[in-house]
Design a protein around this motif. Sequence first.
Motif, PDB file in Angstrom:
ATOM      1  N   ALA A 190       0.849  -1.191   0.000  1.00  0.00           N
ATOM      2  CA  ALA A 190       0.000   0.000   0.000  1.00  0.00           C
ATOM      3  C   ALA A 190       0.884   1.239   0.000  1.00  0.00           C
ATOM      4  O   ALA A 190       2.028   1.205   0.473  1.00  0.00           O
ATOM      5  CB  ALA A 190      -0.926   0.016   1.210  1.00  0.00           C
ATOM      6  N   ALA A 191       0.340   2.318  -0.543  1.00  0.00           N
ATOM      7  CA  ALA A 191       1.103   3.554  -0.653  1.00  0.00           C
ATOM      8  C   ALA A 191       0.233   4.734  -0.264  1.00  0.00           C
ATOM      9  O   ALA A 191      -0.934   4.819  -0.662  1.00  0.00           O
ATOM     10  CB  ALA A 191       1.617   3.733  -2.079  1.00  0.00           C
ATOM     11  N   LEU A 192       0.793   5.649   0.508  1.00  0.00           N
ATOM     12  CA  LEU A 192       0.103   6.872   0.927  1.00  0.00           C
ATOM     13  C   LEU A 192       0.732   8.065   0.218  1.00  0.00           C
ATOM     14  O   LEU A 192       1.960   8.208   0.212  1.00  0.00           O
ATOM     15  CB  LEU A 192       0.208   7.053   2.441  1.00  0.00           C
ATOM     16  N   PHE A 193      -0.112   8.902  -0.358  1.00  0.00           N
ATOM     17  CA  PHE A 193       0.338  10.096  -1.057  1.00  0.00           C
ATOM     18  C   PHE A 193      -0.244  11.330  -0.368  1.00  0.00           C
ATOM     19  O   PHE A 193      -1.444  11.369  -0.065  1.00  0.00           O
ATOM     20  CB  PHE A 193      -0.099  10.065  -2.519  1.00  0.00           C
ATOM     21  N   THR A 194       0.605  12.296  -0.134  1.00  0.00           N
ATOM     22  CA  THR A 194       0.184  13.551   0.463  1.00  0.00           C
ATOM     23  C   THR A 194       0.433  14.671  -0.538  1.00  0.00           C
ATOM     24  O   THR A 194       1.573  14.865  -0.987  1.00  0.00           O
ATOM     25  CB  THR A 194       0.964  13.833   1.765  1.00  0.00           C
ATOM     26  N   ASP A 195      -0.642  15.350  -0.919  1.00  0.00           N
ATOM     27  CA  ASP A 195      -0.554  16.398  -1.940  1.00  0.00           C
ATOM     28  C   ASP A 195       0.151  15.884  -3.201  1.00  0.00           C
ATOM     29  O   ASP A 195       0.962  16.585  -3.816  1.00  0.00           O
ATOM     30  CB  ASP A 195       0.162  17.626  -1.389  1.00  0.00           C
ATOM     31  N   VAL A 202       3.960   0.745   2.653  1.00  0.00           N
ATOM     32  CA  VAL A 202       3.932  -0.340   3.627  1.00  0.00           C
ATOM     33  C   VAL A 202       3.566  -1.651   2.942  1.00  0.00           C
ATOM     34  O   VAL A 202       3.050  -1.659   1.817  1.00  0.00           O
ATOM     35  CB  VAL A 202       2.919  -0.060   4.764  1.00  0.00           C
ATOM     36  N   THR A 203       3.827  -2.753   3.632  1.00  0.00           N
ATOM     37  CA  THR A 203       3.398  -4.060   3.166  1.00  0.00           C
ATOM     38  C   THR A 203       2.891  -4.868   4.355  1.00  0.00           C
ATOM     39  O   THR A 203       3.308  -4.646   5.488  1.00  0.00           O
ATOM     40  CB  THR A 203       4.548  -4.859   2.505  1.00  0.00           C
ATOM     41  N   ARG A 204       2.000  -5.798   4.079  1.00  0.00           N
ATOM     42  CA  ARG A 204       1.525  -6.696   5.124  1.00  0.00           C
ATOM     43  C   ARG A 204       2.276  -8.023   5.101  1.00  0.00           C
ATOM     44  O   ARG A 204       2.137  -8.832   6.011  1.00  0.00           O
ATOM     45  CB  ARG A 204       0.022  -6.948   5.005  1.00  0.00           C
ATOM     46  N   THR A 205       3.067  -8.259   4.044  1.00  0.00           N
ATOM     47  CA  THR A 205       3.897  -9.451   3.942  1.00  0.00           C
ATOM     48  C   THR A 205       5.287  -9.026   3.471  1.00  0.00           C
ATOM     49  O   THR A 205       5.421  -8.040   2.741  1.00  0.00           O
ATOM     50  CB  THR A 205       3.323 -10.476   2.952  1.00  0.00           C
ATOM     51  N   PRO A 206       6.319  -9.758   3.844  1.00  0.00           N
ATOM     52  CA  PRO A 206       7.684  -9.362   3.458  1.00  0.00           C
ATOM     53  C   PRO A 206       7.916  -9.348   1.956  1.00  0.00           C
ATOM     54  O   PRO A 206       8.808  -8.641   1.475  1.00  0.00           O
ATOM     55  CB  PRO A 206       8.566 -10.417   4.143  1.00  0.00           C
ATOM     56  N   ASP A 207       7.152 -10.125   1.199  1.00  0.00           N
ATOM     57  CA  ASP A 207       7.410 -10.244  -0.234  1.00  0.00           C
ATOM     58  C   ASP A 207       6.652  -9.245  -1.100  1.00  0.00           C
ATOM     59  O   ASP A 207       6.933  -9.123  -2.293  1.00  0.00           O
ATOM     60  CB  ASP A 207       7.053 -11.662  -0.706  1.00  0.00           C
ATOM     61  N   ALA A 208       5.660  -8.554  -0.547  1.00  0.00           N
ATOM     62  CA  ALA A 208       4.858  -7.620  -1.352  1.00  0.00           C
ATOM     63  C   ALA A 208       5.677  -6.391  -1.701  1.00  0.00           C
ATOM     64  O   ALA A 208       6.433  -5.882  -0.878  1.00  0.00           O
ATOM     65  CB  ALA A 208       3.598  -7.230  -0.603  1.00  0.00           C
TER      66      ALA A 208
END
Length: 248
Positions: A190-195, A202-208
């Motif tokens: 997942a990725a968070l973008f600000t402006d 982040v990832t929920r698994t080491p391989d993502a």
Amino acid sequence: MSRLALLGGGFSTDEDGLLDDWVLGHARAARPKVCFLPTASGDAPAYAEKFLAAFRPRSCEPSVLPLFRRESDDAALRAFLLAQDVVYVGGGNTANLLAVWRVHGVDRLLREAYAGGTLLCGISAGANCWAEGSHTDSFGPLTHLPDGLGLLPGSVCPHYDSEPGRRSSYRAAVASGALSAGWAVEDGAAALFTDGRLTEAVTRTPDARLYRVRADTGANGADGAVEEAVPCRLLGGDVTASCGTPSG
């Protein structure tokens, strides 16, 4: 401050809830109002119920906004959406989602909510919709869609690792200029973008993995595209995981 998140998972695919908890952790309120838009699935009832079942036990106020059987007038719809702390968009057909939103004026309301601090997020079509263009199967075979709300510069490709043909097709679209440089999200990342700028991955698994994909006519991109892996924080751990290595 305007923020949006691209999700490679969540309540519809994962049992651990890590990505959903991460989203709620970025909401502007301690007990956020979270609205689910299942438009891309045609407002599938089972999808909406799965969202409510996942979010009701959490410290938030979940709701679902159906548009195929809309009940609110324009004023009520605007007031409702602008009151949300998080708008969470589900997967399905990206092209259909955009068309329905525009008919009901939801595209304009989401722009207004975004400018006012509502966190926008989603998975699959719900990630595609925020960018200027995306990689989609909205028309059957995988192809490029040079359309979206344009809140995120560039393009997006979901399911980068899990669906056959995604990687090669997206790279080809970026290499040819059919899509501008963008973000390829593997399931679990997942990725968070600000402006409009990446501020957290982040990832929920080491391989993502999360990749930045751009056209490259040099030696690094044999097929005309190059991937740059983005360092990601592993959720549920204290370490920073490297989401792979750059690839040509």
